[in-house]
Write a protein that holds these residues in place. Sequence first.
Motif, PDB file in Angstrom:
ATOM      1  N   LEU A 118      31.402  49.245  38.982  1.00  0.00           N
ATOM      2  CA  LEU A 118      32.625  48.481  38.629  1.00  0.00           C
ATOM      3  C   LEU A 118      33.183  47.807  39.876  1.00  0.00           C
ATOM      4  CD1 LEU A 118      34.383  51.110  36.287  1.00  0.00           C
ATOM      5  CD2 LEU A 118      32.367  49.706  35.829  1.00  0.00           C
ATOM      6  N   ARG A 119      32.268  47.198  40.611  1.00  0.00           N
ATOM      7  CA  ARG A 119      32.640  46.569  41.886  1.00  0.00           C
ATOM      8  C   ARG A 119      33.532  45.344  41.678  1.00  0.00           C
ATOM      9  NH1 ARG A 119      29.963  48.401  46.380  1.00  0.00           N
ATOM     10  NH2 ARG A 119      27.939  49.386  46.134  1.00  0.00           N
ATOM     11  N   PRO A 120      34.239  44.956  42.757  1.00  0.00           N
ATOM     12  CA  PRO A 120      35.237  43.884  42.609  1.00  0.00           C
ATOM     13  C   PRO A 120      34.766  42.461  42.940  1.00  0.00           C
ATOM     14  CG  PRO A 120      35.475  44.929  44.751  1.00  0.00           C
ATOM     15  CD  PRO A 120      34.347  45.650  44.036  1.00  0.00           C
ATOM     16  N   GLU A 121      33.602  42.282  43.590  1.00  0.00           N
ATOM     17  CA  GLU A 121      33.355  41.001  44.281  1.00  0.00           C
ATOM     18  C   GLU A 121      33.459  39.770  43.378  1.00  0.00           C
ATOM     19  OE1 GLU A 121      31.463  43.721  44.636  1.00  0.00           O
ATOM     20  OE2 GLU A 121      32.090  44.295  46.664  1.00  0.00           O
ATOM     21  N   PHE A 122      32.959  39.886  42.148  1.00  0.00           N
ATOM     22  CA  PHE A 122      33.001  38.706  41.284  1.00  0.00           C
ATOM     23  C   PHE A 122      34.446  38.351  40.917  1.00  0.00           C
ATOM     24  CE2 PHE A 122      32.696  36.940  36.847  1.00  0.00           C
ATOM     25  CZ  PHE A 122      32.348  35.659  37.247  1.00  0.00           C
ATOM     26  N   SER A 142      41.879  49.829  43.826  1.00  0.00           N
ATOM     27  CA  SER A 142      42.350  49.041  44.961  1.00  0.00           C
ATOM     28  C   SER A 142      42.002  47.565  44.827  1.00  0.00           C
ATOM     29  CB  SER A 142      41.712  49.583  46.241  1.00  0.00           C
ATOM     30  OG  SER A 142      41.879  48.680  47.288  1.00  0.00           O
ATOM     31  N   GLU A 143      40.777  47.303  44.323  1.00  0.00           N
ATOM     32  CA  GLU A 143      40.298  45.916  44.320  1.00  0.00           C
ATOM     33  C   GLU A 143      40.143  45.339  42.913  1.00  0.00           C
ATOM     34  OE1 GLU A 143      37.581  44.607  47.410  1.00  0.00           O
ATOM     35  OE2 GLU A 143      36.980  46.693  47.631  1.00  0.00           O
ATOM     36  N   LEU A 187      42.089  41.441  39.212  1.00  0.00           N
ATOM     37  CA  LEU A 187      42.280  41.008  37.818  1.00  0.00           C
ATOM     38  C   LEU A 187      43.757  40.722  37.553  1.00  0.00           C
ATOM     39  CD1 LEU A 187      39.801  43.415  35.983  1.00  0.00           C
ATOM     40  CD2 LEU A 187      39.696  40.914  35.965  1.00  0.00           C
ATOM     41  N   TYR A 188      44.624  41.590  38.047  1.00  0.00           N
ATOM     42  CA  TYR A 188      46.067  41.388  37.852  1.00  0.00           C
ATOM     43  C   TYR A 188      46.521  40.076  38.495  1.00  0.00           C
ATOM     44  CZ  TYR A 188      51.098  42.290  38.047  1.00  0.00           C
ATOM     45  OH  TYR A 188      52.461  42.190  37.931  1.00  0.00           O
ATOM     46  N   LEU A 189      46.069  39.836  39.716  1.00  0.00           N
ATOM     47  CA  LEU A 189      46.448  38.593  40.407  1.00  0.00           C
ATOM     48  C   LEU A 189      45.881  37.376  39.684  1.00  0.00           C
ATOM     49  CD1 LEU A 189      45.856  39.733  44.118  1.00  0.00           C
ATOM     50  CD2 LEU A 189      48.068  39.414  42.996  1.00  0.00           C
ATOM     51  N   LEU A 190      44.643  37.522  39.207  1.00  0.00           N
ATOM     52  CA  LEU A 190      43.967  36.421  38.508  1.00  0.00           C
ATOM     53  C   LEU A 190      44.709  36.019  37.238  1.00  0.00           C
ATOM     54  CD1 LEU A 190      41.383  34.615  38.029  1.00  0.00           C
ATOM     55  CD2 LEU A 190      40.359  36.614  36.914  1.00  0.00           C
ATOM     56  N   ASN A 203      41.953  41.881  53.340  1.00  0.00           N
ATOM     57  CA  ASN A 203      40.842  42.564  54.016  1.00  0.00           C
ATOM     58  C   ASN A 203      39.740  42.887  53.011  1.00  0.00           C
ATOM     59  OD1 ASN A 203      41.368  45.065  52.764  1.00  0.00           O
ATOM     60  ND2 ASN A 203      41.296  46.202  54.685  1.00  0.00           N
ATOM     61  N   SER A 204      38.675  43.519  53.501  1.00  0.00           N
ATOM     62  CA  SER A 204      37.491  43.710  52.671  1.00  0.00           C
ATOM     63  C   SER A 204      37.725  44.712  51.544  1.00  0.00           C
ATOM     64  CB  SER A 204      36.334  44.178  53.556  1.00  0.00           C
ATOM     65  OG  SER A 204      35.118  43.891  52.950  1.00  0.00           O
ATOM     66  N   GLU A 205      38.862  45.370  51.547  1.00  0.00           N
ATOM     67  CA  GLU A 205      39.192  46.330  50.491  1.00  0.00           C
ATOM     68  C   GLU A 205      40.421  45.847  49.697  1.00  0.00           C
ATOM     69  OE1 GLU A 205      37.194  48.878  49.933  1.00  0.00           O
ATOM     70  OE2 GLU A 205      38.358  50.283  48.734  1.00  0.00           O
ATOM     71  N   ALA A 206      40.679  44.551  49.759  1.00  0.00           N
ATOM     72  CA  ALA A 206      41.778  43.916  48.995  1.00  0.00           C
ATOM     73  C   ALA A 206      43.170  44.318  49.476  1.00  0.00           C
ATOM     74  CB  ALA A 206      41.647  44.168  47.498  1.00  0.00           C
TER      75      ALA A 206
END
Length: 609
Positions: free
Chosen positions: A509-513, A573-574, A579-582, A598-601
Amino acid sequence: MGEPNTETQINFDENQAAVTTTKWTPQTDTAIFITDNGQSITHRKIIRRWNRLSRLQRSIIYGLLIVFAAILVFLYPTIFSNTMRGNTRKTNVKLPLGLFFKLRPEYASSNNLSLVNEANLKVSALRNKVSVNLEENEKRPLFSGPSTWRQYAVVQSFKHAWKGYKEHAWGHDNVKPVSGMISDWFSLGLTIVDSIDTAYIMGLHEEYEEGKKWVKEELVFTKNKDVNFFEVTIRVLGALLTNYHFTGDEMFLDKARDLGERLMPAFHSPSGIPYSDVNLGMGTAHPPEWSHYSTTAEVSTVQLEFRELSRATKDPQFEMAASAVSEKIHALPKKHGLVPIFINPNTGHFLPHATITIGARGDSYYEYLLKQWLQTGKTINYLLEDYMAAVEGIRQFLAKRSSPNKYLFIGELSAGSEAFNPKMDHLVCFLPGTLALGHANGLPDWHMTMAEELLYTCYLTYAAHPTFLAPEITHFNMPNDKESSDLYDNEASATNDMYTKIADSHSLLRPEFVESLWYMYQITGNVTYQDWGWQIYQSLEKYAKVTNGYTSLANVKVERPVYKDMMESFFLSETLKYLYLLFSEDRYLIDLNKYVINSEAHALPIHRN
Ligand code: DMJ
């Protein structure tokens, strides 16, 4: 007997906030007003004088009273009300209505002028303080909770994940959301620390406060335990600094300073390139047990955090150590800006012929070149040069098109042979967001074109599966790629551009996309990216939601995926944060002109230099 009299005193507490105390004293006469000459007037005298007034005089007095009341109604909220732009902050100084009169001599009798002047002196001191705090406040983003139904849904998901973690694994690093068991990695309460800024952004005050209480009372860095230098930096140090900047609470900065000092031994290698592991309690550092080497992406993905720690504490040691690493890597020979994924902390050199990838162990080296340049107000030229060279290297050597539909993807150069390998980690899907961020800051148009095309390919890695979730790694068919078709005969298809090997079919359930979707949405305003994100969100709800949170999946290729029984801290964290910001109507909820993420949002402020 007259009514009791009140005497209002304005004092100032240690924060220079106005504190009004009302002293009640018994009343001995009926005087309620003080005239200009200080005479007392009884009720009867007033009534008598009023009766003597002509109709015109009374109308004038009524008029004046109405005007006075109107002025009060308009001015009071503007000047004195708590604007509620933040939460509970020093800046929300509420002045009592009584003080309003004392601030304005025109509303006070001449006998009270000295009191007015005294009060004004104190209040102007207070005002200066307030305006200083307001300036600080303006730099802080302000969050008021969900404004769209999609955001509201994501908030419910966060609450569900938080509840499962709280009930079964509170204070441990992760919850296993299927079994309700605990999982510890660094024993630093990772899920709490990593995700309370998400709760803050979502306006979840209860969750934020209980997480903050744990950080304040339970988070210690004294355990005799090895931790990964990079992971603790991006997840814990990054989060503490963001919470400090969001709230101004010094507790977070104190913890960050303590942690930063305990992480510093990682830099004490012969070359200054950090070791991978640090024992926070013992103050020692060493390479991983399986190798002499550190990971290139890890040693080059701590600079945003260490620089910010120095800026916030005014202690330059952190920034100096971390910047020296970037400078050393800048000086090393590279293949058209691209770096091998291992580096030796003893010699300071790359492992020759190690894999070159924008995925695992390479990814955030490229991300932090651009973001460090932005963090420092675009003043450090070599960072931009290295970033530009790297993107050009990606275009020339790693960016290819699949067959038959010519989708753009980013492959790897294999260890040893440096042969092109048409395989792309999900991690690479951070790149469209970074490319778009560069373009928004003046970099070439083709960076944006590459971002848009690659983002679409990332979308297809989700759409290709019945779960509408992407695997950890995707393989691509190349034109005339006989070898790859033969190699994966059971899984490859000559008509499909991409395929997933069973061994790579899991999802954490990674965040990058969704991270890149948010960057593209903020930068372009195109709501299609919101719709894509909504599709992913619905899949998470359908396939990953379990009793105690959201679980990683063993295989996204099947309609009924087997659960891996782990909820990573970066999911809260990410993934949920992006998704919330989007889904926000306000695409600048966290403004990329003011913050680097940063790399961990975790959001960190941009500086002038
Ligand atoms: C996170 O911990 C960070 O984004 C890191 O840089 C890469 N991997 C995970 C998320 O996939």
